[in-house]
Design a protein around this motif. Structure first.
Motif, PDB file in Angstrom:
ATOM      1  N   ALA A  75       0.856  -1.186   0.000  1.00  0.00           N
ATOM      2  CA  ALA A  75       0.000   0.000   0.000  1.00  0.00           C
ATOM      3  C   ALA A  75       0.895   1.241   0.000  1.00  0.00           C
ATOM      4  O   ALA A  75       2.060   1.165   0.396  1.00  0.00           O
ATOM      5  N   PRO A  76       0.374   2.385  -0.445  1.00  0.00           N
ATOM      6  CA  PRO A  76       1.180   3.615  -0.430  1.00  0.00           C
ATOM      7  C   PRO A  76       1.756   3.870   0.967  1.00  0.00           C
ATOM      8  O   PRO A  76       1.086   3.668   1.983  1.00  0.00           O
ATOM      9  N   GLU A  77       3.003   4.305   0.985  1.00  0.00           N
ATOM     10  CA  GLU A  77       3.675   4.538   2.259  1.00  0.00           C
ATOM     11  C   GLU A  77       3.741   6.013   2.637  1.00  0.00           C
ATOM     12  O   GLU A  77       3.971   6.341   3.785  1.00  0.00           O
ATOM     13  N   ASN A  78       3.556   6.909   1.657  1.00  0.00           N
ATOM     14  CA  ASN A  78       3.624   8.339   1.927  1.00  0.00           C
ATOM     15  C   ASN A  78       2.590   9.030   1.051  1.00  0.00           C
ATOM     16  O   ASN A  78       2.745   9.088  -0.158  1.00  0.00           O
ATOM     17  N   LYS A  79       1.545   9.568   1.676  1.00  0.00           N
ATOM     18  CA  LYS A  79       0.449  10.157   0.906  1.00  0.00           C
ATOM     19  C   LYS A  79       0.869  11.364   0.084  1.00  0.00           C
ATOM     20  O   LYS A  79       0.171  11.757  -0.845  1.00  0.00           O
ATOM     21  N   ASN A  80       1.995  11.942   0.379  1.00  0.00           N
ATOM     22  CA  ASN A  80       2.450  13.115  -0.352  1.00  0.00           C
ATOM     23  C   ASN A  80       3.422  12.786  -1.484  1.00  0.00           C
ATOM     24  O   ASN A  80       3.948  13.687  -2.133  1.00  0.00           O
ATOM     25  N   ARG A  81       3.667  11.505  -1.734  1.00  0.00           N
ATOM     26  CA  ARG A  81       4.502  11.062  -2.851  1.00  0.00           C
ATOM     27  C   ARG A  81       3.647  10.135  -3.706  1.00  0.00           C
ATOM     28  O   ARG A  81       3.409   8.995  -3.329  1.00  0.00           O
ATOM     29  N   VAL A  82       3.200  10.647  -4.847  1.00  0.00           N
ATOM     30  CA  VAL A  82       2.222   9.939  -5.673  1.00  0.00           C
ATOM     31  C   VAL A  82       2.874   9.408  -6.944  1.00  0.00           C
ATOM     32  O   VAL A  82       3.557  10.133  -7.646  1.00  0.00           O
ATOM     33  N   SER A  83       2.634   8.129  -7.232  1.00  0.00           N
ATOM     34  CA  SER A  83       3.092   7.558  -8.499  1.00  0.00           C
ATOM     35  C   SER A  83       1.919   7.129  -9.364  1.00  0.00           C
ATOM     36  O   SER A  83       2.109   6.691 -10.488  1.00  0.00           O
ATOM     37  N   HIS A  84       0.704   7.253  -8.840  1.00  0.00           N
ATOM     38  CA  HIS A  84      -0.495   6.858  -9.572  1.00  0.00           C
ATOM     39  C   HIS A  84      -1.645   7.715  -9.085  1.00  0.00           C
ATOM     40  O   HIS A  84      -1.754   7.994  -7.895  1.00  0.00           O
ATOM     41  N   LEU A 129      -4.711   8.703  -4.671  1.00  0.00           N
ATOM     42  CA  LEU A 129      -5.184  10.037  -4.999  1.00  0.00           C
ATOM     43  C   LEU A 129      -6.218  10.031  -6.144  1.00  0.00           C
ATOM     44  O   LEU A 129      -6.023   9.372  -7.159  1.00  0.00           O
ATOM     45  N   PHE A 130      -7.298  10.790  -5.944  1.00  0.00           N
ATOM     46  CA  PHE A 130      -8.346  10.989  -6.938  1.00  0.00           C
ATOM     47  C   PHE A 130      -8.529  12.468  -7.185  1.00  0.00           C
ATOM     48  O   PHE A 130      -8.459  13.265  -6.249  1.00  0.00           O
ATOM     49  N   GLU A 131      -8.807  12.821  -8.421  1.00  0.00           N
ATOM     50  CA  GLU A 131      -9.114  14.206  -8.801  1.00  0.00           C
ATOM     51  C   GLU A 131     -10.467  14.209  -9.476  1.00  0.00           C
ATOM     52  O   GLU A 131     -10.768  13.325 -10.281  1.00  0.00           O
ATOM     53  N   ILE A 132     -11.308  15.194  -9.140  1.00  0.00           N
ATOM     54  CA  ILE A 132     -12.489  15.445  -9.955  1.00  0.00           C
ATOM     55  C   ILE A 132     -12.221  16.759 -10.670  1.00  0.00           C
ATOM     56  O   ILE A 132     -11.717  17.719 -10.091  1.00  0.00           O
ATOM     57  N   SER A 133     -12.528  16.780 -11.947  1.00  0.00           N
ATOM     58  CA  SER A 133     -12.168  17.906 -12.788  1.00  0.00           C
ATOM     59  C   SER A 133     -13.286  18.239 -13.765  1.00  0.00           C
ATOM     60  O   SER A 133     -13.807  17.359 -14.437  1.00  0.00           O
ATOM     61  N   GLU A 134     -13.606  19.507 -13.817  1.00  0.00           N
ATOM     62  CA  GLU A 134     -14.603  20.026 -14.778  1.00  0.00           C
ATOM     63  C   GLU A 134     -13.854  20.930 -15.744  1.00  0.00           C
ATOM     64  O   GLU A 134     -13.145  21.840 -15.334  1.00  0.00           O
TER      65      GLU A 134
END
Length: 137
Positions: A75-84, A129-134
């Protein structure tokens, strides 16, 4: 691709695998907050979901196997380092934000507007991480 070349992905679908630390907590998030549907469950350590016409396979951490001998699923180990990350294009970002907030999504910030785009980000229970975008073109 040449006309006579075979397509290696004929009648195929793409599945994203997300490693989660607590399958029950993640199942609740994806079904009750995002609205995903269960396609199949595997022995308590993985779950296939259908979400927006795509497949998401939630799996618990695991070590190497014969077909991936040096690969570990973590599972992700650091929420502030995103690879996906996922981006979900929505019709109305503010409306989607309000609905997801009421369902319990934890947003990083409220929606921001920059030019023709309004967007904001939230995370699942394991900090994917998820983004919603308009986009107003």
């Amino acid at each position: 691709m040449e006309k006579n070349e075979s397509n290696p992905f004929e009648e195929s679908a793409l599945t994203t695998i997300l490693v989660v630390s607590d399958l029950a907590k993640s199942k609740d998030f994806y079904i009750n907050i995002l609205g995903a549907k269960i396609f199949r469950e595997y022995g308590g350590d993985s779950l296939v979901l259908e979400f927006l016409g795509n497949w998401i396979l939630l799996v618990t951490p695991g070590g190497p196997t014969e077909d991936k001998p040096e690969t570990q699923f973590v599972a992700p180990e650091n929420k502030n380092r995103v690879s996906h990350s996922y981006t979900i294009r929505v019709k109305d970002c503010n409306k989607s934000y309000q609905i997801l907030m009421k369902r319990g999504a934890d947003f990083i910030t409220p929606p921001f507007t920059r030019g023709a785009e309004t967007r904001c980000f939230f995370r699942d229970p394991d900090d994917h991480l998820f983004e919603i975008s308009e986009f107003r073109g």
